[in-house]
Structure formats: structure tokens, C-alpha cells
Scaffold this active site. Structure first.
Site, PDB file in Angstrom:
ATOM      1  N   TRP A  78      -2.696  13.064  31.476  1.00 34.76           N
ATOM      2  CA  TRP A  78      -2.055  12.839  32.777  1.00 34.76           C
ATOM      3  C   TRP A  78      -0.623  13.381  32.824  1.00 34.76           C
ATOM      4  O   TRP A  78       0.145  13.199  31.892  1.00 34.76           O
ATOM      5  CB  TRP A  78      -2.026  11.345  33.058  1.00 34.76           C
ATOM      6  CG  TRP A  78      -1.134  10.972  34.198  1.00 34.76           C
ATOM      7  CD1 TRP A  78       0.204  10.669  34.145  1.00 34.76           C
ATOM      8  CD2 TRP A  78      -1.517  10.869  35.564  1.00 34.76           C
ATOM      9  NE1 TRP A  78       0.672  10.390  35.406  1.00 34.76           N
ATOM     10  CE2 TRP A  78      -0.364  10.502  36.297  1.00 34.76           C
ATOM     11  CE3 TRP A  78      -2.726  11.062  36.265  1.00 34.76           C
ATOM     12  CZ2 TRP A  78      -0.373  10.307  37.676  1.00 34.76           C
ATOM     13  CZ3 TRP A  78      -2.738  10.865  37.635  1.00 34.76           C
ATOM     14  CH2 TRP A  78      -1.573  10.494  38.332  1.00 34.76           C
ATOM     15  N   MET A  79      -0.263  13.968  33.975  1.00 31.02           N
ATOM     16  CA  MET A  79       1.127  14.372  34.236  1.00 31.02           C
ATOM     17  C   MET A  79       1.495  13.906  35.640  1.00 31.02           C
ATOM     18  O   MET A  79       0.657  13.933  36.535  1.00 31.02           O
ATOM     19  CB  MET A  79       1.227  15.903  34.140  1.00 31.02           C
ATOM     20  CG  MET A  79       2.551  16.476  34.641  1.00 31.02           C
ATOM     21  SD  MET A  79       2.704  18.258  34.347  1.00 31.02           S
ATOM     22  CE  MET A  79       1.481  18.914  35.466  1.00 31.02           C
TER      23      MET A  79
ATOM     24  N   ASP B  80       5.617  13.324  37.841  1.00 27.97           N
ATOM     25  CA  ASP B  80       6.876  13.959  38.296  1.00 27.97           C
ATOM     26  C   ASP B  80       7.521  14.948  37.323  1.00 27.97           C
ATOM     27  O   ASP B  80       7.586  14.682  36.119  1.00 27.97           O
ATOM     28  CB  ASP B  80       7.965  12.901  38.525  1.00 27.97           C
ATOM     29  CG  ASP B  80       7.498  11.660  39.218  1.00 27.97           C
ATOM     30  OD1 ASP B  80       6.347  11.592  39.617  1.00 27.97           O
ATOM     31  OD2 ASP B  80       8.326  10.734  39.351  1.00 27.97           O
TER      32      ASP B  80
ATOM     33  N   GLN C  91       6.725  13.578  33.561  1.00 35.61           N
ATOM     34  CA  GLN C  91       6.104  12.281  33.321  1.00 35.61           C
ATOM     35  C   GLN C  91       4.720  12.527  32.735  1.00 35.61           C
ATOM     36  O   GLN C  91       3.899  13.236  33.333  1.00 35.61           O
ATOM     37  CB  GLN C  91       5.994  11.508  34.647  1.00 35.61           C
ATOM     38  CG  GLN C  91       7.343  11.177  35.265  1.00 35.61           C
ATOM     39  CD  GLN C  91       7.997   9.974  34.627  1.00 35.61           C
ATOM     40  OE1 GLN C  91       7.612   8.852  34.880  1.00 35.61           O
ATOM     41  NE2 GLN C  91       9.000  10.214  33.788  1.00 35.61           N
TER      42      GLN C  91
ATOM     43  N   TRP D  65      10.784   6.663  32.706  1.00 28.27           N
ATOM     44  CA  TRP D  65      10.495   7.189  34.041  1.00 28.27           C
ATOM     45  C   TRP D  65      11.436   8.331  34.410  1.00 28.27           C
ATOM     46  O   TRP D  65      12.199   8.828  33.586  1.00 28.27           O
ATOM     47  CB  TRP D  65      10.515   6.044  35.058  1.00 28.27           C
ATOM     48  CG  TRP D  65       9.289   5.159  34.924  1.00 28.27           C
ATOM     49  CD1 TRP D  65       8.286   5.260  33.992  1.00 28.27           C
ATOM     50  CD2 TRP D  65       8.956   4.042  35.741  1.00 28.27           C
ATOM     51  NE1 TRP D  65       7.356   4.277  34.205  1.00 28.27           N
ATOM     52  CE2 TRP D  65       7.732   3.514  35.270  1.00 28.27           C
ATOM     53  CE3 TRP D  65       9.571   3.434  36.848  1.00 28.27           C
ATOM     54  CZ2 TRP D  65       7.115   2.407  35.874  1.00 28.27           C
ATOM     55  CZ3 TRP D  65       8.967   2.331  37.435  1.00 28.27           C
ATOM     56  CH2 TRP D  65       7.740   1.833  36.950  1.00 28.27           C
TER      57      TRP D  65
ATOM     58  N   ASP E  54      15.138   6.534  39.566  1.00 25.41           N
ATOM     59  CA  ASP E  54      15.193   7.994  39.684  1.00 25.41           C
ATOM     60  C   ASP E  54      16.594   8.546  39.983  1.00 25.41           C
ATOM     61  O   ASP E  54      16.832   9.109  41.060  1.00 25.41           O
ATOM     62  CB  ASP E  54      14.174   8.486  40.742  1.00 25.41           C
ATOM     63  CG  ASP E  54      12.795   7.865  40.566  1.00 25.41           C
ATOM     64  OD1 ASP E  54      12.452   7.529  39.412  1.00 25.41           O
ATOM     65  OD2 ASP E  54      12.075   7.702  41.562  1.00 25.41           O
TER      66      ASP E  54
HETATM   67  N1  DQQ Z   1       7.116   8.227  39.255  1.00 20.76           N
HETATM   68  C1  DQQ Z   1       7.590   7.823  40.553  1.00 20.76           C
HETATM   69  C2  DQQ Z   1       9.035   7.523  40.274  1.00 20.76           C
HETATM   70  C3  DQQ Z   1       9.001   6.892  38.941  1.00 20.76           C
HETATM   71  C4  DQQ Z   1       7.940   7.660  38.219  1.00 20.76           C
HETATM   72  C5  DQQ Z   1       7.372   8.853  41.592  1.00 20.76           C
HETATM   73  C6  DQQ Z   1       7.090   6.827  37.300  1.00 20.76           C
HETATM   74  O1  DQQ Z   1       9.634   6.729  41.247  1.00 20.76           O
HETATM   75  O2  DQQ Z   1      10.241   6.964  38.272  1.00 20.76           O
HETATM   76  O3  DQQ Z   1       6.138   9.487  41.473  1.00 20.76           O
HETATM   77  O4  DQQ Z   1       6.099   7.632  36.684  1.00 20.76           O
END
Ligand code: DQQ
Length: 541
Positions: free
Chosen positions: A19-20, A22, A38, A81, A146
Site C-alpha cells: 500500500w501507498m 500521500d 505513506q 504520517w 500534515d
Molecule cells: N494521510 C492523510 C493525512 C495523514 C495521512 C491524507 C495518513 O491527513 O497524515 O490522505 O496516512
């Protein structure tokens, strides 16, 4: 299972498996583009979020590296994150990211490269005093994430923004810091939009009004506007607006309140989320990365062993011609993948026609087409079609006087599967022509576990301009740009028959009245990018 293998992309970034989501902390350092993302190292669904890492010389060919950061501290044990990189004036890198703590509280953390002399930035150190920020008073423990790239303020200190919400109002908090170790929350917020819910992955950057070059995140002054972007957790789209940043007050205001963040323009009207830009010092441009998720089922993702791709990195700039939107265009490096091309000229598309375009293969393509509608048809069309809406229109099979017309990609010979990329021209209530740009997935796959939609929006067309499309086809992704990048639509599609050598390409015109000419058509076959797995030998590069 040949079908599942076929879905892997050839020139869009993806990890080797699993899985991927952000994009994180993109940056250019000592000759290498770094891309973090991510990543779940253990499965094809979201979880165990870790920072995947890859490097490239050109944003197209990639070397996969070991994960940069894993969830191994109380303050990020439920996930490392999303975060962003900031360059300090001395060239060193500060990485800020959100951690989900042992109690699922969202906190902000700091990390740096362990060895700044390593161009591959293989090892990362988390700051010993993490977390550096806890959710402030009045903000929910799960509504604080974020951090953006920081920018410098007139007083010589730094600012950075963090997305959140208050009730159902999406907001962006601003923090002030001089050393990235201690921070002060400002009482003013950068911006808020009622009814837009949680703002994820806020991005904030300057654009030049006078030339195409990108600007460093700290640039400001006359001839500069600022873009604010938020990813709306509620509707899963990335919205931006262009406006003015008052650096003294630390507040931003949209040029046009009707086109505000979360209610106005989207980067992409299809599947595209959690995007982030960075300033590329090497080529003086601002480059946008965006996550393209799956629209098939989790079951299918587990079966194929991977989920998600990244959009082709796009250069973003202010559209000096319209003055009201950004231009997004694939980085020019991807043109290095073009091999043979087919060119066609002046193909007449009579109302109701479908015309095949003969190409050797139709699964890895870069297509560029211009259309012209016969002037007589435009003049005699009085139909008021102000209420056209791509999403509710029924798609490419619905017929109007002046559309739809465009291309069918990833289609089989019998057209039982097809993804339509098209224009629809209507007349707005004020009597002016209004052009819509749409992408129809409704017949893209015979599989029964796929979400299929018609995406789109209006697109500005200036006097005397032809209608133009650029479409990147890469197995299970169709990424389209209208009018030189004023609007974009990305789809994930899962054909079952229109795969390998059975995939075809067509022009179509489903209008009842308009005679349309495809004036120029260029179709390039695209090579596959090299995506190398990691091995220690790279350490000596
Ligand atoms: N993905 C979200 C973010 C968070 C991250 C957005 C967690 O808000 O930090 O897709 O995987």
C-alpha cells in the site's frame, strides 16, 4: 491473473508492492530528487504507516531505498504520517511530520538527515525532544495534522501551517518558529472556509504573475500571488485557490470568494488526493505530486498485492492568460520516454461517428489532440444548455448538439470497454459558449467490483483557441489535461478485455449537430521507466 499483472503502471511511480498513499517531503538534494510516501510495508491496505523512500535523477526513473522512517516511538507508533521538508538558508533539511501517538493523538515531530553528506539521505534521525507540537487548546486530538513546508516571514522568523477544523469549518493554523525546536501558535489563522470540514495536507506557496518559473516557498512581494490548497477529508478532493498573502498579518485571502478553497477549483476533477508541491532549485520550477488511489475493491488490491500510484509530477504555474487558475503540466523529463509516434491530420468527425486510430500498441501512450468545431455549427446552435454537468450527464453516450466529442482510450475493438475523454460545448444562460471537459469511466471495465464515475468541470477557452487535450495512458491510469493544463482529470480503470494487444484507441463525436475536425493528432508510444529495487551497491553511487 494476466489482467491483474497488466494493471501495474509503466511510468507512474509506485512501490514494488503493498500500500501507498500521500506524497511526503519531496525535495531536491545534491543531484537527486527525493520522494517519500505513506507506505504500509506489510500489506496492500492502509496501516503500519511508514515513510517509503525513493530517489531519482529526473523524476521518471527511480531507485527504491529502504524506508526513511518507521513507527517506532510512542509519538508515532500508530503511524509516521504526512509531512514536509524545509531547507534552511545553510542548505540543511528540516523534516516536520505528524505522528499518531500510542493514544492516537496527532502530534507534530521533527526529523533530520543523519548524514547530510549522503546524497541519498538514507538515514533519518528523529529529534530527541519529540513531539514538538501537541494539539492546541480547542482543537480535537484527531484534527491536527500534515505540517507544510515552512516559509520565512518579514521579521526573519519562520511560519508553517497545519490543517484542522473547528466544528465543520476547515481551517489552517499558523505557527511561528525561529529554530524549529520551539513554536508559537499565532492567534490569527491563515484561512478558514465554512462547511468544508477537516483540511488535510494543506499546501501554501507563491506563484509568479510575470513568468513561468517557480518560486521558493519564502518568496513574496509585488508580482507574486499565493496558492492555498487543502485536501478535503469529507469529499476526498484537492481544492486550491489563488489569493493574496498578507505577511504582516499572517493571513491569506482568495482573489474571488466564490472560488475559495474547498468550494472552487480542484487540481484534478478525478482521482487525485493529498498532493504536495516542492520548489525544484535545479530547474527553477514548482512541482506537484499527487496520490492516485484505487477505485477497485480492497479484495482485488490484496489479490494483486499493491495499491495506488502517484500522478506524473506536474509543473504548476499561474495561468497568465486567464488570470484565474493554475496551469499543471507533466514534467518535461517524461517526454524522454516517448519512442515512436503516429501523426494524423484533419480527421473529420461527423456527428455520430467513431473513428479508429491505428497505433502499434495502446496501453502506454502520450496523446495530444486539437479539435475545431465548424464555425457554422457554433453560430446556428441556440440551445441553452447552461445546466450541463459532467457527473450527472450520463457520460459520453448522452447526446447534445455540440458534444460530447473526444477520445476513447483503453477500448476493445467492439467498444464493450472504453474510457471516454471528451469535451461538451453548451451555451450558458448569458448566451456565451461554455466548454466542459469530462472523463467517463462508466464503461471502463466489466469487472463488478469497480467504482465508475463521470468526472469533469467547465474549462476556460479563450477567443480563437482550439480545444486541446493531452492524455497519458499507462495501463490502469488515464491522466488527462485540457487546454494546456487549465483543468485535469485522472481516472483509475480496470479493463478486463481492452488489455495488452487488445487495447485500442478511437476518436468519437457523439454530438447531434456539431461537425468537428481533429486538426492535429500526435500519439507517442511510451517506454517503461526504470524502477530499480534497492541494493547496497547504490550506496557507492
Ligand atoms: N494521510 C492523510 C493525512 C495523514 C495521512 C491524507 C495518513 O491527513 O497524515 O490522505 O496516512
Amino acid at each position: 491473473n494476466a489482467m491483474l499483472t497488466w494493471q501495474r503502471t509503466a511510468f507512474h511511480f509506485q512501490p514494488e508492492k503493498n500500500w501507498m498513499n500521500d506524497p511526503n517531503g519531496p525535495l531536491f538534494y545534491k543531484g537527486w530528487y527525493h520522494f517519500f510516501y505513506q507506505y504500509n510495508p506489510h500489506s496492500a491496505i492502509w496501516g503500519n504507516i511508514t515513510w517509503g523512500h525513493a530517489v531519482s535523477r529526473d523524476l521518471i526513473h527511480w531507485l527504491h531505498l529502504p524506508p526513511a522512517m518507521v513507527p517506532d516511538q510512542w509519538y508515532d507508533i500508530n503511524g509516521v504520517w504526512t509531512g514536509s521538508a524545509t531547507f534552511l538558508p545553510n542548505g540543511s533539511i528540516v523534516m516536520l511530520y505528524t505522528g499518531s501517538t500510542h493514544q492516537h493523538v496527532q502530534v507534530q515531530n521533527l526529523a533530520f538527515p543523519a548524514d547530510p553528506s549522503d546524497p541519498l539521505l538514507l538515514d533519518w534521525v528523529k529529534y530527541s525532544n519529540n513531539p514538538i507540537l501537541l494539539p492546541p487548546h480547542g482543537i480535537g486530538p484527531k484534527d491536527f495534522r500534515d505540517p507544510t513546508t515552512a516559509w520565512s516571514a518579514p521579521d526573519g522568523t519562520w511560519r508553517l501551517a497545519i490543517g484542522s477544523k473547528l466544528n465543520n469549518t476547515g481551517i489552517s493554523l499558523v505557527y511561528k518558529t525561529s529554530d524549529f525546536l520551539s513554536y508559537e501558535l499565532l492567534d490569527t489563522i491563515l484561512h478558514a472556509v465554512h462547511g468544508t470540514g477537516m483540511w488535510e495536507c494543506v499546501d501554501f506557496y507563491p506563484v509568479s504573475l510575470t513568468d513561468d518559473d517557480g518560486l521558493d516557498t519564502s518568496a513574496n512581494g509585488p508580482g507574486v500571488k499565493h496558492v492555498l490548497k487543502a485536501s478535503l477529508d469529507d469529499d476526498r478532493h484537492d481544492y486550491y485557490a489563488i489569493g493574496t498573502y498578507d505577511a504582516e498579518k499572517d493571513m491569506w485571502r482568495p482573489d474571488d470568494a466564490v472560488e475559495d478553497v474547498g468550494i472552487g477549483l480542484r487540481y484534478d476533477y478525478g482521482k487525485f488526493y493529498a498532493s504536495k508541491t516542492f520548489f525544484d532549485q535545479k530547474k527553477k520550477r514548482r512541482v506537484l505530486w499527487g496520490w492516485i488511489g484505487e477505485t477497485d475493491s480492497e479484495r482485488a488490491d490484496i489479490k494483486k498485492g499493491w495499491a495506488s500510484v502517484q500522478a506524473i509530477p506536474r509543473v504548476v504555474s499561474f495561468d497568465v492568460q486567464t488570470g484565474s487558475n493554475l496551469i499543471q503540466w507533466p514534467v518535461h523529463e517524461m517526454e524522454k520516454l516517448r519512442t515512436s509516434s503516429e501523426r494524423f491530420k484533419h480527421i473529420k468527425l461527423h456527428a455520430g461517428s467513431v473513428i479508429p486510430l491505428e497505433v502499434p500498441m495502446a496501453t502506454q501512450l502520450d496523446i495530444s489532440v486539437e479539435f475545431k468545431i465548424a464555425k457554422e455549427t457554433l453560430e446556428e446552435t441556440i440551445e441553452a444548455d447552461a445546466s450541463y454537468n459532467c457527473s450527472t450527464s450520463g457520460g459520453a453516450s448522452g447526446r447534445g448538439m455540440l458534444g460530447p466529442f473526444g477520445l476513447l482510450v483503453l477500448a476493445d475493438q467492439s467498444l464493450s470497454e472504453q474510457t471516454a475523454v471528451y469535451f461538451y460545448v453548451g451555451r450558458a444562460a448569458d448566451g456565451n459558449l461554455q466548454t466542459y471537459f469530462c472523463q467517463d469511466e462508466l464503461r471502463s471495465s466489466k469487472a463488478n467490483d469497480v467504482v465508475k464515475r463521470v468526472y469533469g468541470s467547465t474549462v476556460p477557452v479563450l477567443d480563437g483557441e482550439n480545444l486541446s487535450l493531452r492524455i497519458l495512458v499507462d495501463h490502469s491510469i488515464v491522466e488527462s489535461f485540457a487546454q494546456g493544463g487549465r483543468r485535469c482529470i485522472t481516472s483509475r480503470v480496470y479493463p478486463t478485455e481492452a488489455i495488452y494487444g487488445a487495447a485500442r484507441l478511437f476518436l468519437f463525436n457523439n454530438a447531434t449537430r456539431a461537425h468537428v475536425t481533429a486538426t492535429t493528432i500526435k500519439i507517442w508510444q511510451m517506454n517503461s521507466a526504470f524502477i530499480h529495487p534497492y541494493s547496497d551497491q547504490f550506496e557507492s553511487i
